[in-house]
Design a protein around this motif. Structure first.
Motif, mmCIF file in Angstrom:
data_model
loop_
_atom_site.group_PDB
_atom_site.id
_atom_site.type_symbol
_atom_site.label_atom_id
_atom_site.label_comp_id
_atom_site.label_asym_id
_atom_site.label_seq_id
_atom_site.Cartn_x
_atom_site.Cartn_y
_atom_site.Cartn_z
ATOM 1 N N THR A 64 -28.935 -8.563 -3.848
ATOM 2 C CA THR A 64 -27.778 -9.225 -2.915
ATOM 3 C C THR A 64 -28.412 -9.879 -1.716
ATOM 4 O O THR A 64 -29.278 -9.160 -1.178
ATOM 5 N N HIS A 65 -28.089 -11.138 -1.388
ATOM 6 C CA HIS A 65 -28.746 -11.599 0.048
ATOM 7 C C HIS A 65 -27.370 -12.008 0.557
ATOM 8 O O HIS A 65 -26.906 -13.016 0.260
ATOM 9 N N LEU A 66 -27.538 -11.584 1.999
ATOM 10 C CA LEU A 66 -26.335 -12.132 3.003
ATOM 11 C C LEU A 66 -27.139 -12.954 3.901
ATOM 12 O O LEU A 66 -27.486 -12.374 4.731
ATOM 13 N N GLU A 105 -25.307 -17.183 -8.523
ATOM 14 C CA GLU A 105 -24.630 -17.450 -7.390
ATOM 15 C C GLU A 105 -25.080 -16.824 -5.923
ATOM 16 O O GLU A 105 -24.710 -16.587 -5.005
ATOM 17 N N ILE A 106 -26.127 -16.022 -6.257
ATOM 18 C CA ILE A 106 -26.911 -15.315 -5.367
ATOM 19 C C ILE A 106 -28.353 -15.975 -5.036
ATOM 20 O O ILE A 106 -29.056 -16.176 -6.052
ATOM 21 N N PRO A 107 -28.710 -15.944 -3.586
ATOM 22 C CA PRO A 107 -29.880 -16.855 -3.288
ATOM 23 C C PRO A 107 -31.098 -16.121 -3.199
ATOM 24 O O PRO A 107 -31.791 -15.640 -2.414
ATOM 25 N N ILE A 108 -31.603 -15.915 -4.447
ATOM 26 C CA ILE A 108 -32.962 -15.052 -4.958
ATOM 27 C C ILE A 108 -33.439 -15.826 -6.249
ATOM 28 O O ILE A 108 -32.638 -15.952 -7.058
ATOM 29 N N ARG A 115 -37.701 -10.537 -17.503
ATOM 30 C CA ARG A 115 -36.378 -10.574 -16.592
ATOM 31 C C ARG A 115 -36.425 -11.474 -15.619
ATOM 32 O O ARG A 115 -35.314 -12.217 -15.524
ATOM 33 N N ARG A 116 -37.609 -11.919 -15.082
ATOM 34 C CA ARG A 116 -37.582 -13.255 -14.158
ATOM 35 C C ARG A 116 -37.031 -14.529 -15.021
ATOM 36 O O ARG A 116 -36.398 -15.221 -14.172
ATOM 37 N N ASP A 117 -37.508 -14.630 -16.136
ATOM 38 C CA ASP A 117 -37.254 -15.907 -16.669
ATOM 39 C C ASP A 117 -35.815 -16.064 -17.228
ATOM 40 O O ASP A 117 -35.148 -16.979 -17.147
ATOM 41 N N ILE A 118 -35.148 -14.821 -17.598
ATOM 42 C CA ILE A 118 -33.994 -14.961 -17.984
ATOM 43 C C ILE A 118 -33.150 -15.012 -16.754
ATOM 44 O O ILE A 118 -32.123 -15.901 -16.708
ATOM 45 N N TRP A 119 -33.310 -14.528 -15.406
ATOM 46 C CA TRP A 119 -32.636 -14.968 -14.480
ATOM 47 C C TRP A 119 -32.591 -16.125 -13.892
ATOM 48 O O TRP A 119 -31.511 -16.850 -13.571
ATOM 49 N N GLN A 120 -33.866 -16.977 -14.200
ATOM 50 C CA GLN A 120 -33.970 -18.236 -13.753
ATOM 51 C C GLN A 120 -33.486 -19.138 -14.762
ATOM 52 O O GLN A 120 -33.594 -20.410 -14.625
ATOM 53 N N ARG A 138 -18.351 -8.533 7.038
ATOM 54 C CA ARG A 138 -18.592 -9.443 6.158
ATOM 55 C C ARG A 138 -19.499 -9.396 5.033
ATOM 56 O O ARG A 138 -19.427 -9.285 3.875
ATOM 57 N N ALA A 139 -20.684 -8.685 5.729
ATOM 58 C CA ALA A 139 -21.747 -8.029 4.844
ATOM 59 C C ALA A 139 -21.011 -7.155 3.514
ATOM 60 O O ALA A 139 -21.536 -7.271 2.294
ATOM 61 N N ARG A 140 -20.186 -6.466 3.918
ATOM 62 C CA ARG A 140 -19.556 -5.460 3.020
ATOM 63 C C ARG A 140 -18.653 -6.172 2.094
ATOM 64 O O ARG A 140 -18.744 -5.722 0.659
ATOM 65 N N PHE A 141 -17.969 -7.164 2.354
ATOM 66 C CA PHE A 141 -17.041 -7.827 1.575
ATOM 67 C C PHE A 141 -17.995 -8.717 0.432
ATOM 68 O O PHE A 141 -17.665 -8.671 -0.692
ATOM 69 N N GLU A 142 -18.782 -9.546 1.135
ATOM 70 C CA GLU A 142 -19.722 -10.343 0.384
ATOM 71 C C GLU A 142 -20.659 -9.741 -0.643
ATOM 72 O O GLU A 142 -20.938 -10.109 -1.735
ATOM 73 N N GLY A 143 -21.170 -8.595 0.133
ATOM 74 C CA GLY A 143 -22.350 -7.723 -0.737
ATOM 75 C C GLY A 143 -21.566 -7.205 -1.897
ATOM 76 O O GLY A 143 -22.012 -7.113 -3.055
ATOM 77 N N THR A 144 -20.084 -6.728 -1.806
ATOM 78 C CA THR A 144 -19.774 -6.120 -3.061
ATOM 79 C C THR A 144 -19.588 -7.260 -4.123
ATOM 80 O O THR A 144 -19.480 -6.900 -5.207
ATOM 81 N N LYS A 145 -18.779 -8.322 -3.560
ATOM 82 C CA LYS A 145 -18.700 -9.376 -4.571
ATOM 83 C C LYS A 145 -20.054 -9.712 -5.528
ATOM 84 O O LYS A 145 -19.997 -9.843 -6.619
ATOM 85 N N GLN A 146 -20.947 -9.998 -4.479
ATOM 86 C CA GLN A 146 -22.438 -10.298 -5.217
ATOM 87 C C GLN A 146 -22.778 -9.003 -6.153
ATOM 88 O O GLN A 146 -23.458 -9.238 -7.308
ATOM 89 N N ALA A 147 -22.461 -7.705 -5.791
ATOM 90 C CA ALA A 147 -22.923 -6.667 -6.610
ATOM 91 C C ALA A 147 -22.124 -6.711 -7.996
ATOM 92 O O ALA A 147 -22.823 -6.422 -9.071
ATOM 93 N N LEU A 148 -20.691 -7.063 -8.014
ATOM 94 C CA LEU A 148 -19.799 -7.102 -9.288
ATOM 95 C C LEU A 148 -20.457 -8.306 -10.078
ATOM 96 O O LEU A 148 -20.679 -8.145 -11.235
ATOM 97 N N TYR A 149 -20.802 -9.411 -9.334
ATOM 98 C CA TYR A 149 -21.705 -10.364 -9.948
ATOM 99 C C TYR A 149 -22.845 -10.243 -10.759
ATOM 100 O O TYR A 149 -22.875 -10.341 -12.119
ATOM 101 N N LEU A 150 -23.545 -9.155 -10.121
ATOM 102 C CA LEU A 150 -24.857 -8.864 -10.600
ATOM 103 C C LEU A 150 -24.543 -8.094 -11.892
ATOM 104 O O LEU A 150 -25.229 -8.172 -13.096
#
Length: 423
Positions: free
Chosen positions: A239-241, A214-217, A204-209, A254-266
């Protein structure tokens, strides 16, 4: 900034207690329960609509930090929760607790009722009235308006130290160099996962890397929970804010807006690139933002990184901790636990007694610690142990008249009798 003068007002006294706990996270609940079990009249105020804090309101789905390799580090109330959850849930757990947030919520509600704790949800602390170095009353707001609550002893279990801040206690925030606080997370639950097809953790880590993200992890953090229909849920802590101040309502928004966008990306990444996620869907996002760091209160002792890394024990320690140095960078990619520990360390009683107030305990996250030491001590199981210590000390503190006048050897003896693990 233009300032507005609020009119002076009188508010009704809505409750009088031996012990009043602000915040129904796991540390606050542990404090309330152990104070009530010693025969004290206990009140509990909580701003949200459910008990449990991050594992429930932020749907983390896991309570970590009770065991280092094969060494039990936290017992007592943590062990009670684990045993009771194993009795009511089909998903048994032996090390860390993995649990549906709704099941944990229901259990905690039962525990509050069993112990006769006078609980008010949807009630937000707004101020504290202090006299002669003690908190006399706290002011809170709810649907019925403002009200005052009075007690002999107060416990701040808010996570952000709201009560202690209103009481004027000294605190620090973030890195010592610039005050920047650890990044926050909006945890998400993904449903419909075919667990038998999911890649192993390293894959899973290798696939992610394998591609820019777009998420800083740089790794994948999912806690899986099998469901009765044969699928599984995944509680995703990814998600990381960054550059985030959890003490600012605009930043929380802001965390709610950005976090939700990151969630949909994930969810798009998982569906498209991870086997077993082909039919997965976004089931829900956390009601509350997962906050790692806000205020840290200056107590009679400040826990240091050296204490953590050297597995230090203290004659007045009230709980052990096993989590490594784990700073989720305020402004860079998170790369996992920076320095794992080889041995547990103790947290002194002096870390939960904020300077300047004699009838107030800090229970849970915002204890007296440096930024880097705090990145370890904030883990949930340790916070539960701190709460148990506070509740166990409550009767002794009321009898002594202040938090600094109790017999610490006697307190430690009571903690050990209650299942705590101390050196």
């Amino acid at each position: 900034m233009t300032m507005v003068t609020m009119p002076e007002r009188q508010v009704p006294l809505k409750g009088e207690y031996d012990v009043l706990v602000a915040g129904a996270g796991l540390a606050g609940i542990a404090a309330a329960v152990y104070a009530a079990r010693s025969g004290l009249k206990v009140g509990l105020l909580e701003a949200t609509g459910r008990p449990g804090g991050v594992p429930t309101s932020s749907i983390l789905g896991v309570i970590s930090g009770a065991m280092l390799l094969n060494e039990p580090v936290v017992g007592g109330f943590y062990s009670e929760l684990k045993d009771r959850l194993n009795n009511i849930s089909a998903n048994k757990t032996s090390g860390r607790i993995i649990v549906d947030p709704e099941i944990l919520t229901a259990l905690l509600l039962d525990i509050l009722q069993e112990n006769g704790i006078d609980t008010c949800f949807y009630t937000t602390i707004t101020d504290a009235v202090c006299q002669d170095g003690k908190v006399a009353q706290i002011i809170a707001h709810a649907k019925s308006g403002f009200g005052a609550y009075q007690a002999k002893l107060f416990v701040d279990g808010t996570g952000d130290g709201d009560l202690a801040a209103f009481a004027g206690c000294e605190f620090e925030t973030g890195r010592e160099s610039d005050g920047a606080m650890q990044s926050a997370t909006l945890v998400i639950e993904i449903g419909g996962i075919e667990l038998d097809k999911v890649p192993e953790p390293l894959e899973r880590r290798d696939i992610w890397q394998s591609a820019p993200r777009e998420i800083p992890i740089d790794h994948v953090v999912i806690t899986f929970l099998p469901r009765p229909d044969g699928t599984a849920s995944g509680f995703v802590n990814m998600t990381h804010l960054m550059n985030f101040d959890p003490l600012d309502e605009r930043q929380l928004t802001r965390a709610r807006f950005e976090g939700t966008k990151q969630a949909l990306y994930l969810i798009d990444v998982f569906r498209g690139e991870f086997s077993g996620f082909e039919n997965a869907y976004l089931a829900r996002t956390g009601e509350s933002i997962g906050i790692r760091e806000s205020r840290r209160f200056i107590g009679d002792y400040v826990l240091t990184e050296d204490d953590v890394l050297n597995g230090r024990s203290f004659p007045d320690e009230i709980v052990r901790c096993m989590w490594g140095i784990d700073v989720h960078s305020p402004d860079a990619i998170h790369t996992g636990i920076e320095i794992p520990l080889k041995a547990s360390y103790g947290i002194p009683y002096r870390c939960i007694t904020p300077k300047g107030i004699d009838n107030l305990y800090i229970a849970g996250r915002p204890i007296s610690a440096t930024h880097r030491a705090f990145s370890s001590s904030r883990i949930n199981a340790t916070c539960i142990g701190i709460g148990q210590a506070v509740g166990t000390a409550a009767g002794m503190t009321i009898a002594a008249g202040d938090t600094r006048g109790i017999d610490l050897d006697a307190l430690r003896g009571k903690l050990i009798s209650g299942g705590a693990i101390l050196k």
